[in-house]
Design an enzyme around this catalytic site. Structure first.
Site, PDB file in Angstrom:
ATOM      1  N   ASP A 100       0.800  -1.230   0.000  1.00  0.00           N
ATOM      2  CA  ASP A 100       0.000   0.000   0.000  1.00  0.00           C
ATOM      3  C   ASP A 100       0.831   1.279   0.000  1.00  0.00           C
ATOM      4  O   ASP A 100       0.413   2.298   0.538  1.00  0.00           O
ATOM      5  CB  ASP A 100      -0.927  -0.002   1.219  1.00  0.00           C
ATOM      6  CG  ASP A 100      -0.173  -0.277   2.509  1.00  0.00           C
ATOM      7  OD1 ASP A 100       1.062  -0.068   2.530  1.00  0.00           O
ATOM      8  OD2 ASP A 100      -0.804  -0.696   3.494  1.00  0.00           O
ATOM      9  N   GLU A 122      -0.918  -8.984  -1.116  1.00  0.00           N
ATOM     10  CA  GLU A 122      -1.426  -8.393   0.140  1.00  0.00           C
ATOM     11  C   GLU A 122      -2.621  -7.484  -0.173  1.00  0.00           C
ATOM     12  O   GLU A 122      -2.692  -6.322   0.233  1.00  0.00           O
ATOM     13  CB  GLU A 122      -0.340  -7.622   0.897  1.00  0.00           C
ATOM     14  CG  GLU A 122      -0.687  -7.323   2.345  1.00  0.00           C
ATOM     15  CD  GLU A 122       0.399  -6.523   3.071  1.00  0.00           C
ATOM     16  OE1 GLU A 122       0.452  -5.292   2.916  1.00  0.00           O
ATOM     17  OE2 GLU A 122       1.200  -7.153   3.784  1.00  0.00           O
ATOM     18  N   GLU A 136      -1.904   5.225   3.125  1.00  0.00           N
ATOM     19  CA  GLU A 136      -1.895   3.824   2.681  1.00  0.00           C
ATOM     20  C   GLU A 136      -3.285   3.273   2.367  1.00  0.00           C
ATOM     21  O   GLU A 136      -3.448   2.453   1.456  1.00  0.00           O
ATOM     22  CB  GLU A 136      -1.200   2.940   3.721  1.00  0.00           C
ATOM     23  CG  GLU A 136       0.307   3.137   3.822  1.00  0.00           C
ATOM     24  CD  GLU A 136       0.717   4.335   4.666  1.00  0.00           C
ATOM     25  OE1 GLU A 136      -0.181   5.002   5.245  1.00  0.00           O
ATOM     26  OE2 GLU A 136       1.922   4.614   4.763  1.00  0.00           O
ATOM     27  N   HIS A 208       6.787   4.896  12.513  1.00  0.00           N
ATOM     28  CA  HIS A 208       7.053   5.758  11.354  1.00  0.00           C
ATOM     29  C   HIS A 208       5.819   6.335  10.668  1.00  0.00           C
ATOM     30  O   HIS A 208       5.944   7.040   9.677  1.00  0.00           O
ATOM     31  CB  HIS A 208       7.849   4.975  10.303  1.00  0.00           C
ATOM     32  CG  HIS A 208       7.029   3.908   9.618  1.00  0.00           C
ATOM     33  ND1 HIS A 208       6.810   2.683  10.175  1.00  0.00           N
ATOM     34  CD2 HIS A 208       6.369   3.910   8.445  1.00  0.00           C
ATOM     35  CE1 HIS A 208       6.060   1.960   9.358  1.00  0.00           C
ATOM     36  NE2 HIS A 208       5.780   2.686   8.307  1.00  0.00           N
ATOM     37  N   ARG A 210       2.826   8.279   8.964  1.00  0.00           N
ATOM     38  CA  ARG A 210       2.630   9.698   8.650  1.00  0.00           C
ATOM     39  C   ARG A 210       1.493  10.326   9.452  1.00  0.00           C
ATOM     40  O   ARG A 210       1.566  11.497   9.826  1.00  0.00           O
ATOM     41  CB  ARG A 210       2.324   9.872   7.159  1.00  0.00           C
ATOM     42  CG  ARG A 210       3.565   9.999   6.333  1.00  0.00           C
ATOM     43  CD  ARG A 210       3.270  10.046   4.852  1.00  0.00           C
ATOM     44  NE  ARG A 210       4.491   9.681   4.146  1.00  0.00           N
ATOM     45  CZ  ARG A 210       5.324  10.535   3.576  1.00  0.00           C
ATOM     46  NH1 ARG A 210       5.059  11.818   3.576  1.00  0.00           N
ATOM     47  NH2 ARG A 210       6.421  10.113   2.983  1.00  0.00           N
ATOM     48  N   HIS A 241      13.470   5.074  12.265  1.00  0.00           N
ATOM     49  CA  HIS A 241      13.209   5.246  10.826  1.00  0.00           C
ATOM     50  C   HIS A 241      13.853   6.559  10.365  1.00  0.00           C
ATOM     51  O   HIS A 241      13.765   7.568  11.067  1.00  0.00           O
ATOM     52  CB  HIS A 241      11.691   5.272  10.621  1.00  0.00           C
ATOM     53  CG  HIS A 241      11.261   5.164   9.191  1.00  0.00           C
ATOM     54  ND1 HIS A 241      11.480   6.172   8.274  1.00  0.00           N
ATOM     55  CD2 HIS A 241      10.634   4.183   8.512  1.00  0.00           C
ATOM     56  CE1 HIS A 241      10.995   5.796   7.101  1.00  0.00           C
ATOM     57  NE2 HIS A 241      10.482   4.587   7.209  1.00  0.00           N
TER      58      HIS A 241
HETATM   59  C1  UD1 Z   1       6.981   4.536   3.334  1.00  0.00           C
HETATM   60  C2  UD1 Z   1       5.527   4.222   2.957  1.00  0.00           C
HETATM   61  C3  UD1 Z   1       4.805   3.537   4.093  1.00  0.00           C
HETATM   62  C4  UD1 Z   1       5.597   2.332   4.593  1.00  0.00           C
HETATM   63  C5  UD1 Z   1       7.013   2.759   4.931  1.00  0.00           C
HETATM   64  C6  UD1 Z   1       7.841   1.568   5.323  1.00  0.00           C
HETATM   65  C7  UD1 Z   1       4.397   5.798   1.452  1.00  0.00           C
HETATM   66  C8  UD1 Z   1       3.715   7.096   1.329  1.00  0.00           C
HETATM   67  N1  UD1 Z   1       4.834   5.472   2.672  1.00  0.00           N
HETATM   68  O1  UD1 Z   1       6.954   5.498   4.381  1.00  0.00           O
HETATM   69  O2  UD1 Z   1       3.532   3.095   3.646  1.00  0.00           O
HETATM   70  O3  UD1 Z   1       4.961   1.827   5.737  1.00  0.00           O
HETATM   71  O4  UD1 Z   1       7.620   3.359   3.782  1.00  0.00           O
HETATM   72  O5  UD1 Z   1       9.007   1.948   5.981  1.00  0.00           O
HETATM   73  O6  UD1 Z   1       4.561   5.101   0.476  1.00  0.00           O
HETATM   74  N2  UD1 Z   1      14.477   7.673   4.021  1.00  0.00           N
HETATM   75  C9  UD1 Z   1      15.840   7.504   3.958  1.00  0.00           C
HETATM   76  N3  UD1 Z   1      16.336   6.285   3.593  1.00  0.00           N
HETATM   77  C10 UD1 Z   1      15.552   5.226   3.293  1.00  0.00           C
HETATM   78  C11 UD1 Z   1      14.164   5.396   3.390  1.00  0.00           C
HETATM   79  C12 UD1 Z   1      13.638   6.621   3.741  1.00  0.00           C
HETATM   80  O7  UD1 Z   1      16.595   8.429   4.220  1.00  0.00           O
HETATM   81  O8  UD1 Z   1      16.069   4.143   2.955  1.00  0.00           O
HETATM   82  C13 UD1 Z   1      13.922   9.003   4.396  1.00  0.00           C
HETATM   83  C14 UD1 Z   1      14.039  10.018   3.246  1.00  0.00           C
HETATM   84  O9  UD1 Z   1      14.241  11.285   3.777  1.00  0.00           O
HETATM   85  C15 UD1 Z   1      12.647   9.914   2.609  1.00  0.00           C
HETATM   86  C16 UD1 Z   1      11.792   9.762   3.843  1.00  0.00           C
HETATM   87  O10 UD1 Z   1      12.529   8.876   4.702  1.00  0.00           O
HETATM   88  O11 UD1 Z   1      12.288  11.051   1.849  1.00  0.00           O
HETATM   89  C17 UD1 Z   1      10.399   9.252   3.620  1.00  0.00           C
HETATM   90  O12 UD1 Z   1      10.380   8.094   2.797  1.00  0.00           O
HETATM   91  P1  UD1 Z   1       8.954   7.646   2.153  1.00  0.00           P
HETATM   92  O13 UD1 Z   1       9.140   6.383   1.406  1.00  0.00           O
HETATM   93  O14 UD1 Z   1       8.332   8.786   1.411  1.00  0.00           O
HETATM   94  O15 UD1 Z   1       8.039   7.438   3.401  1.00  0.00           O
HETATM   95  P2  UD1 Z   1       8.165   6.490   4.633  1.00  0.00           P
HETATM   96  O16 UD1 Z   1       7.796   7.314   5.810  1.00  0.00           O
HETATM   97  O17 UD1 Z   1       9.448   5.777   4.615  1.00  0.00           O
HETATM   98  N1  UDP Z   2      12.304  -4.136   9.890  1.00  0.00           N
HETATM   99  C1  UDP Z   2      13.675  -4.254   9.660  1.00  0.00           C
HETATM  100  N2  UDP Z   2      14.526  -3.446  10.369  1.00  0.00           N
HETATM  101  C2  UDP Z   2      14.087  -2.542  11.292  1.00  0.00           C
HETATM  102  C3  UDP Z   2      12.681  -2.428  11.495  1.00  0.00           C
HETATM  103  C4  UDP Z   2      11.825  -3.234  10.765  1.00  0.00           C
HETATM  104  O1  UDP Z   2      14.115  -5.064   8.852  1.00  0.00           O
HETATM  105  O2  UDP Z   2      14.912  -1.849  11.895  1.00  0.00           O
HETATM  106  C5  UDP Z   2      11.379  -4.992   9.093  1.00  0.00           C
HETATM  107  C6  UDP Z   2      10.335  -5.744   9.869  1.00  0.00           C
HETATM  108  O3  UDP Z   2      10.798  -7.026  10.249  1.00  0.00           O
HETATM  109  C7  UDP Z   2       9.167  -5.813   8.903  1.00  0.00           C
HETATM  110  C8  UDP Z   2       9.349  -4.592   8.015  1.00  0.00           C
HETATM  111  O4  UDP Z   2      10.668  -4.116   8.256  1.00  0.00           O
HETATM  112  O5  UDP Z   2       9.244  -6.953   8.054  1.00  0.00           O
HETATM  113  C9  UDP Z   2       8.335  -3.542   8.357  1.00  0.00           C
HETATM  114  O6  UDP Z   2       8.659  -2.363   7.719  1.00  0.00           O
HETATM  115  P1  UDP Z   2       8.079  -0.967   8.163  1.00  0.00           P
HETATM  116  O7  UDP Z   2       7.681  -1.014   9.592  1.00  0.00           O
HETATM  117  O8  UDP Z   2       9.083   0.048   7.741  1.00  0.00           O
HETATM  118  O9  UDP Z   2       6.820  -0.792   7.205  1.00  0.00           O
HETATM  119  P2  UDP Z   2       5.293  -1.274   7.291  1.00  0.00           P
HETATM  120  O10 UDP Z   2       5.290  -2.739   7.486  1.00  0.00           O
HETATM  121  O11 UDP Z   2       4.644  -0.524   8.404  1.00  0.00           O
HETATM  122  O12 UDP Z   2       4.739  -0.846   5.969  1.00  0.00           O
END
Ligand code: UD1
Ligand code: UDP
Length: 373
Positions: A100, A122, A136, A208, A210, A241
């Site tokens: 999502d 999923e 999401e 994490h 939003r 995160h």
């Molecule tokens: C995203 C997804 C969320 C998911 C989450 C898993 C959307 C809108 N959100 O949220 O559904 O649960 O991923 O973790 O699709 N960043 C880094 N390095 C990384 C990843 C992220 O620096 O490897 C930072 C960057 O500043 C980036 C910000 O996190 O711009 C946000 O990343 P983004 O994918 O937009 O949203 P998440 O909060 O990670």
């Molecule tokens: N996870 C990981 N390292 C971490 C925290 C989470 O590998 O430090 C894994 C966790 O086991 C799970 C997935 O990341 O499988 C969940 O990701 P996240 O919570 O970022 O996203 P969501 O599931 O909420 O979309």
């Protein structure tokens, strides 16, 4: 005459998509009828790369989309305009998306514009509230509208899709591929990647979402600090995160406490070790809500709603909201009352049996080649 292999484009953007798609990619690669290509949008960068490395997957195409503190409109716009050319040159027979995220929603839309069928892994998770989780719930509703095949993890997710009017023959209950991934790695003996004093119980935290940015997330942090203040026999480990909206307040409120370790996101294998070692887990993560019950770990979910009601119904996950008092009260009960803890540490796996990827491959074979054998 030998049949042409079916071209399957598997898309991953973020950490959880990679974890949940890895077993699907590995399973499809074993199929002689399928030619698998992996497209990384790289909506996440480091967190995506570490999962792909863990599972030995090298993307065939990498769009390198991540920008610091990216906004939803600009990420969506960049993705959508880039994806069309990729789909035009790849010409897949099917595109597979998972979950999502913004990646999922935009890839499904880009494939729809190109009239390429989409399989949604999923599928059917719903809270029924477009604001929770945000964005999401919208992403999965849109992906659902556009998908040809819905791989629903549970009967409840299938029911959600039926209620929205999807016909039974396009919905397949497969289990969640996250359990496939977990079972592939859970027995590996990976040492804990952080120091944990021997006499302390581990409280593992992730957060994490939003919709919790701002005041709700500050409440979550305050609750974690209170918890560490009140319980001298625990140690809180929180892999933070990297989203600046999370990392900023987390460090501001939680740094420097002797019983709290703020660490970088853990690689998947060490994170599974940390879950196995945890006494309780506090999270707003989707994936962790699915994995922790299978490992017999009580989970407090710092959200008011969940699209994963099965573990709540089984009594192994509790919703506490991003609510300082409720988090403190419920965590305090699990830390102070062995019976309450044991009741939530039952070890159930409502989300799958580890065979979801095989089922998805079988269904795709039947749909694309006319035979599942
Ligand atoms: C995203 C997804 C969320 C998911 C989450 C898993 C959307 C809108 N959100 O949220 O559904 O649960 O991923 O973790 O699709 N960043 C880094 N390095 C990384 C990843 C992220 O620096 O490897 C930072 C960057 O500043 C980036 C910000 O996190 O711009 C946000 O990343 P983004 O994918 O937009 O949203 P998440 O909060 O990670
Ligand atoms: N996870 C990981 N390292 C971490 C925290 C989470 O590998 O430090 C894994 C966790 O086991 C799970 C997935 O990341 O499988 C969940 O990701 P996240 O919570 O970022 O996203 P969501 O599931 O909420 O979309």
């Amino acid at each position: 005459m030998e049949q042409k292999k079916k071209r399957i484009l598997v898309v991953v953007g973020t950490r959880p998509e990679a974890i949940k798609m890895a077993p699907v990619v590995l399973e499809l690669r074993r199929q002689d009828w399928a030619e698998v290509r992996v497209l990384a949008t790289a909506q996440h960068r480091q967190m995506l790369d570490q999962v792909l490395t863990t599972f030995g997957i090298v993307p065939d195409i990498d769009l390198d989309m991540m920008r610091p503190n990216q906004s939803l409109p600009e990420l969506t716009a960049r993705l959508l305009s880039t994806l069309d050319a990729v789909l035009a040159s790849e010409e897949p027979d099917v595109v597979l998306v998972q979950g999502d995220t913004t990646t999922v929603m935009t890839v499904a839309l880009a494939a729809f514009y190109r009239r390429i069928p989409v399989g949604h892994v999923e599928a059917g998770l719903r809270t029924g509230d477009m604001s929770n989780p945000f964005p999401e719930e919208m992403n999965r509703v849109v992906a659902g509208c556009l998908a040809r095949w819905h791989f629903a993890p549970t009967d409840a997710s299938r029911e959600n899709l039926l209620r929205e009017g999807f016909s039974d023959d396009v919905i397949h209950v497969t289990g969640n591929t996250v359990i496939d991934a977990l079972l592939q790695v859970a027995e590996l003996d990976i040492p804990l990647p952080f120091e944990l004093p021997e006499d302390r119980r581990l409280v593992l935290v992730t957060a994490h979402r939003r919709e919790n940015f701002g005041a709700p997330f500050r409440e979550v942090c305050a609750a974690i600090r209170d918890l560490a203040d009140q319980h001298e026999d625990i140690h809180v480990v929180y892999p933070v995160h990297p989203n600046p909206n999370i990392a900023g307040p987390a460090h501001e409120i939680l740094s420097g406490h002797p019983r709290i370790s703020l660490i970088d996101p853990l690689d998947y294998l060490p994170f599974v070790s940390a879950m196995r070692r945890a006494h309780i887990i506090l999270t707003d993560s989707g994936g962790v809500q699915e994995e922790a019950p299978a490992l017999g770990k009580p989970v407090l979910v710092m959200r008011y709603e969940t699209e994963r009601p099965e573990a709540v119904a089984a009594g192994v996950v509790k919703l506490v909201g991003p609510d300082r008092e409720a988090i403190l009260r419920e965590a305090g009960e699990l830390l102070g009352d062995n019976a309450a803890h044991a009741a939530m540490a039952k070890g159930v796996s409502p989300y799958g049996d580890g065979k979801a990827s095989g089922r998805i491959a079988g269904i795709l074979k039947r749909e694309l080649c006319g035979s599942a054998n």
